[in-house]
Design a protein around this motif. Structure first.
Motif, PDB file in Angstrom:
ATOM      1  N   ILE A  86     116.504   9.521 -28.173  1.00 21.67           N
ATOM      2  CA  ILE A  86     116.877  10.726 -29.218  1.00 21.67           C
ATOM      3  C   ILE A  86     114.927  11.146 -28.276  1.00 21.67           C
ATOM      4  O   ILE A  86     114.400  11.760 -28.447  1.00 21.67           O
ATOM      5  CB  ILE A  86     115.980  10.186 -30.489  1.00 21.67           C
ATOM      6  N   PHE A  87     115.057  10.300 -27.185  1.00 22.01           N
ATOM      7  CA  PHE A  87     113.508  10.765 -26.017  1.00 22.01           C
ATOM      8  C   PHE A  87     113.918  10.344 -24.682  1.00 22.01           C
ATOM      9  O   PHE A  87     115.451   9.312 -24.932  1.00 22.01           O
ATOM     10  CB  PHE A  87     112.227   9.538 -26.945  1.00 22.01           C
ATOM     11  N   VAL A  88     113.173  10.624 -24.264  1.00 20.38           N
ATOM     12  CA  VAL A  88     113.296  10.233 -23.303  1.00 20.38           C
ATOM     13  C   VAL A  88     112.492   9.623 -22.146  1.00 20.38           C
ATOM     14  O   VAL A  88     110.759   9.379 -22.481  1.00 20.38           O
ATOM     15  CB  VAL A  88     113.372  11.977 -21.866  1.00 20.38           C
ATOM     16  N   PRO A  89     112.408   8.464 -21.378  1.00 22.98           N
ATOM     17  CA  PRO A  89     111.418   7.391 -20.988  1.00 22.98           C
ATOM     18  C   PRO A  89     110.850   7.607 -20.943  1.00 22.98           C
ATOM     19  O   PRO A  89     111.516   8.605 -18.955  1.00 22.98           O
ATOM     20  CB  PRO A  89     112.714   5.937 -20.824  1.00 22.98           C
ATOM     21  N   LEU A  90     109.542   7.416 -20.454  1.00 26.68           N
ATOM     22  CA  LEU A  90     108.688   7.475 -18.944  1.00 26.68           C
ATOM     23  C   LEU A  90     108.482   5.952 -18.582  1.00 26.68           C
ATOM     24  O   LEU A  90     108.097   4.426 -18.833  1.00 26.68           O
ATOM     25  CB  LEU A  90     107.170   7.934 -19.492  1.00 26.68           C
ATOM     26  N   VAL A  91     107.753   6.244 -17.021  1.00 24.04           N
ATOM     27  CA  VAL A  91     107.187   5.147 -16.112  1.00 24.04           C
ATOM     28  C   VAL A  91     106.536   5.167 -15.355  1.00 24.04           C
ATOM     29  O   VAL A  91     106.062   6.526 -15.917  1.00 24.04           O
ATOM     30  CB  VAL A  91     108.127   4.834 -15.359  1.00 24.04           C
ATOM     31  N   ALA A  92     105.112   3.533 -15.524  1.00 25.30           N
ATOM     32  CA  ALA A  92     104.778   4.195 -13.808  1.00 25.30           C
ATOM     33  C   ALA A  92     104.312   3.896 -13.329  1.00 25.30           C
ATOM     34  O   ALA A  92     105.378   2.837 -13.121  1.00 25.30           O
ATOM     35  CB  ALA A  92     103.156   4.017 -15.348  1.00 25.30           C
ATOM     36  N   PHE A  93     103.464   3.796 -12.257  1.00 26.18           N
ATOM     37  CA  PHE A  93     104.311   3.246 -11.111  1.00 26.18           C
ATOM     38  C   PHE A  93     101.679   2.597 -10.951  1.00 26.18           C
ATOM     39  O   PHE A  93     101.673   3.296 -10.388  1.00 26.18           O
ATOM     40  CB  PHE A  93     104.228   4.127  -9.702  1.00 26.18           C
ATOM     41  N   ASP A  94     101.785   1.331 -10.377  1.00 26.42           N
ATOM     42  CA  ASP A  94     100.643   0.744  -9.561  1.00 26.42           C
ATOM     43  C   ASP A  94     100.349   1.207  -8.295  1.00 26.42           C
ATOM     44  O   ASP A  94     101.533   2.386  -8.030  1.00 26.42           O
ATOM     45  CB  ASP A  94     100.097  -0.462 -10.241  1.00 26.42           C
ATOM     46  N   GLU A  95      99.244   0.794  -7.874  1.00 24.01           N
ATOM     47  CA  GLU A  95      98.650   1.046  -6.455  1.00 24.01           C
ATOM     48  C   GLU A  95      99.581   0.894  -5.361  1.00 24.01           C
ATOM     49  O   GLU A  95      99.692   0.905  -4.285  1.00 24.01           O
ATOM     50  CB  GLU A  95      97.512   0.621  -6.344  1.00 24.01           C
ATOM     51  N   SER A  96     100.651  -0.608  -6.455  1.00 25.56           N
ATOM     52  CA  SER A  96     101.061  -0.768  -4.959  1.00 25.56           C
ATOM     53  C   SER A  96     103.129  -0.626  -5.251  1.00 25.56           C
ATOM     54  O   SER A  96     103.902  -0.711  -4.374  1.00 25.56           O
ATOM     55  CB  SER A  96     101.744  -2.527  -5.390  1.00 25.56           C
ATOM     56  N   ASN A  97     102.790   0.377  -5.362  1.00 23.47           N
ATOM     57  CA  ASN A  97     104.147   1.511  -5.902  1.00 23.47           C
ATOM     58  C   ASN A  97     105.421   0.252  -6.542  1.00 23.47           C
ATOM     59  O   ASN A  97     106.436   0.826  -6.491  1.00 23.47           O
ATOM     60  CB  ASN A  97     104.079   2.011  -4.616  1.00 23.47           C
ATOM     61  N   LYS A 108     107.396  -0.429  -9.965  1.00 26.47           N
ATOM     62  CA  LYS A 108     106.990   0.562 -11.391  1.00 26.47           C
ATOM     63  C   LYS A 108     107.333  -0.213 -12.768  1.00 26.47           C
ATOM     64  O   LYS A 108     107.936  -1.138 -12.729  1.00 26.47           O
ATOM     65  CB  LYS A 108     108.299   1.222 -11.036  1.00 26.47           C
ATOM     66  N   THR A 109     106.155  -0.381 -13.452  1.00 25.51           N
ATOM     67  CA  THR A 109     107.231  -0.255 -15.186  1.00 25.51           C
ATOM     68  C   THR A 109     107.300   0.611 -16.137  1.00 25.51           C
ATOM     69  O   THR A 109     106.789   1.960 -15.740  1.00 25.51           O
ATOM     70  CB  THR A 109     105.348  -0.960 -15.452  1.00 25.51           C
ATOM     71  N   ASP A 110     108.264   0.417 -17.097  1.00 30.29           N
ATOM     72  CA  ASP A 110     108.300   1.069 -17.826  1.00 30.29           C
ATOM     73  C   ASP A 110     107.022   1.357 -19.133  1.00 30.29           C
ATOM     74  O   ASP A 110     106.335   0.133 -19.541  1.00 30.29           O
ATOM     75  CB  ASP A 110     109.718   0.285 -18.860  1.00 30.29           C
ATOM     76  N   ILE A 111     107.044   2.732 -19.817  1.00 28.60           N
ATOM     77  CA  ILE A 111     105.716   2.337 -20.970  1.00 28.60           C
ATOM     78  C   ILE A 111     106.518   3.201 -21.918  1.00 28.60           C
ATOM     79  O   ILE A 111     108.378   3.202 -22.350  1.00 28.60           O
ATOM     80  CB  ILE A 111     105.049   4.497 -20.640  1.00 28.60           C
ATOM     81  N   GLN A 112     106.287   1.538 -22.815  1.00 33.07           N
ATOM     82  CA  GLN A 112     106.742   1.205 -24.011  1.00 33.07           C
ATOM     83  C   GLN A 112     106.393   2.398 -25.425  1.00 33.07           C
ATOM     84  O   GLN A 112     107.212   2.265 -26.402  1.00 33.07           O
ATOM     85  CB  GLN A 112     106.498  -0.002 -24.902  1.00 33.07           C
ATOM     86  N   ASN A 113     105.137   2.809 -25.322  1.00 35.93           N
ATOM     87  CA  ASN A 113     104.909   3.797 -27.022  1.00 35.93           C
ATOM     88  C   ASN A 113     104.656   5.030 -26.512  1.00 35.93           C
ATOM     89  O   ASN A 113     104.506   5.726 -26.908  1.00 35.93           O
ATOM     90  CB  ASN A 113     103.310   2.993 -27.118  1.00 35.93           C
ATOM     91  N   ARG A 114     105.211   6.176 -25.443  1.00 35.85           N
ATOM     92  CA  ARG A 114     105.014   7.451 -25.436  1.00 35.85           C
ATOM     93  C   ARG A 114     107.176   7.768 -24.663  1.00 35.85           C
ATOM     94  O   ARG A 114     107.646   6.669 -24.232  1.00 35.85           O
ATOM     95  CB  ARG A 114     104.357   7.503 -24.374  1.00 35.85           C
ATOM     96  N   GLY A 115     106.994   8.667 -24.611  1.00 35.12           N
ATOM     97  CA  GLY A 115     108.245   9.493 -24.603  1.00 35.12           C
ATOM     98  C   GLY A 115     108.262  10.884 -24.407  1.00 35.12           C
ATOM     99  O   GLY A 115     107.541  11.158 -25.107  1.00 35.12           O
ATOM    100  N   LEU A 116     109.213  11.302 -24.162  1.00 33.73           N
ATOM    101  CA  LEU A 116     109.244  13.397 -24.193  1.00 33.73           C
ATOM    102  C   LEU A 116     110.076  13.473 -24.984  1.00 33.73           C
ATOM    103  O   LEU A 116     111.849  12.277 -25.287  1.00 33.73           O
ATOM    104  CB  LEU A 116     109.883  13.548 -22.979  1.00 33.73           C
ATOM    105  N   ALA A 117     110.553  14.146 -25.977  1.00 35.14           N
ATOM    106  CA  ALA A 117     110.978  15.116 -26.999  1.00 35.14           C
ATOM    107  C   ALA A 117     112.702  15.577 -25.720  1.00 35.14           C
ATOM    108  O   ALA A 117     111.689  15.958 -24.775  1.00 35.14           O
ATOM    109  CB  ALA A 117     110.672  15.913 -27.920  1.00 35.14           C
ATOM    110  N   ASN A 118     113.515  15.134 -26.287  1.00 37.68           N
ATOM    111  CA  ASN A 118     114.857  15.939 -25.787  1.00 37.68           C
ATOM    112  C   ASN A 118     114.393  17.209 -25.862  1.00 37.68           C
ATOM    113  O   ASN A 118     114.176  17.337 -27.250  1.00 37.68           O
ATOM    114  CB  ASN A 118     116.125  15.076 -26.255  1.00 37.68           C
TER     115      ASN A 118
END
Length: 301
Positions: free
Chosen positions: A243-254, A256-266
């Motif tokens: 029901i939503f599109v997942p988001l990820v974050a990148f740290d200074e070393s590039n 990638k981690t999944d963002i658990q508490n946010r998403g974008l509406a379809n």
């Protein structure tokens, strides 16, 4: 939300100025709350998508994923944030016999039930027609303005997501209007709470319309401003498997981690200002350190 039951029918401010100014077609009095929001370009909180505990999955009268609009509620609880309300109703909805899609305050917008399906918030008829969102009470002018911005953004986004027009009194209705129309509840929110701030549903509808029209036109709530965002472009996103599109974050070393508490509406548009290649995919930056993968991008311009 009011802590009393909302049954499934029988089944269950003061205006400080007189000068008018225009923000992209929205005319408001110079010192009203809408002018404060728009003049300061208050940015709404991103909508968080969480899985709530409401276990009754029923489609609207026109089918799953086919709401007819949004009901505007107000919690009538002076001491509860969106987080408080989410926790309370996830724990107590079976005894309360009431639940809504989302809670909004001045800091957060938390969606806890898929808007593809109905909830128990405004009586049997309205429950089978409308998405329902609760506005939490706050205690100062700036917080009230920010909570309105979050609420208006949530509503405008839902209208766009489900390809609904913005028609006050039809696709955007207060709980008071629902009570007067269907006579299945006796609530009059959010009118009383709005009045404490010298505000009303007409002004709120103006704010929703302003966000809605700009989002439809450019994907930006304040419209395209060529003076400070010439490089920003817009993409649309969709996740066919959730029901939503997942988001990820990148740290200074590039990394990638999944963002658990946010998403974008379809099926919603988002501005992005950067993109990067990672592990065979292109990622687009839609917030300070929130990126969406190209697999979920349906188009961009």
């Amino acid at each position: 939300m009011k802590k009393g039951k909302v049954l499934l029918s029988s089944v269950v401010a003061i205006l400080l100025g007189v000068l008018f100014i225009s923000f992209g077609g929205l005319n408001t009095k110079a010192d009203t709350i809408n002018s404060y929001i728009l003049g300061n370009k208050i940015q709404p909180a991103e909508i968080q998508y969480r899985e709530g505990t409401f276990s009754h999955w029923f489609g609207y009268e026109n089918g799953v994923g086919k709401p007819e609009g949004v009901v505007v509620h107000e919690t009538a609880d002076a001491n509860a944030s969106a987080e408080n309300e989410v926790s309370y109703f996830n724990n107590n909805w079976p005894s309360l016999q009431t639940y809504v899609h989302a809670f909004v305050d001045d800091k957060e917008s938390i969606n806890i039930h898929s808007a593809d399906y109905g909830v128990w918030g405004a009586g049997h008829t309205a429950n089978y027609k409308f998405i329902q969102v609760e506005l939490c009470e706050v205690h100062d002018y700036d917080a009230f303005a920010r909570s309105l911005s979050n609420d208006a953004y949530y509503i405008a986004t839902r209208l766009i997501q489900y390809n609904l027009p913005d028609i006050p009194g039809q696709t955007v209705v207060s709980h008071h209007q629902v009570s007067n129309t269907y006579r299945e509840t006796n609530h009059s929110d959010p009118d009383g709470y709005f009045a404490k701030w010298g505000y009303d549903m007409n002004q709120f509808n103006d704010l929703i319309s302003y966000y809605y029209n700009n989002l439809k036109d450019s994907g930006l709530i304040y419209g395209r401003d060529n003076s400070n965002v010439p490089q920003t472009t817009v993409l649309s996103v969709n996740n066919e498997k959730a029901i939503f599109v997942p988001l990820v974050a990148f740290d200074e070393s590039n990394n990638k981690t999944d963002i658990q508490n946010r998403g974008l509406a379809n099926n919603t548009p988002w501005q992005f200002d950067q993109q990067k290649d990672f592990d065979g995919h292109v990622y687009y930056r839609v917030s300070t350190n929130e990126w969406v993968m190209d697999s979920y991008v349906t188009n961009h311009s």
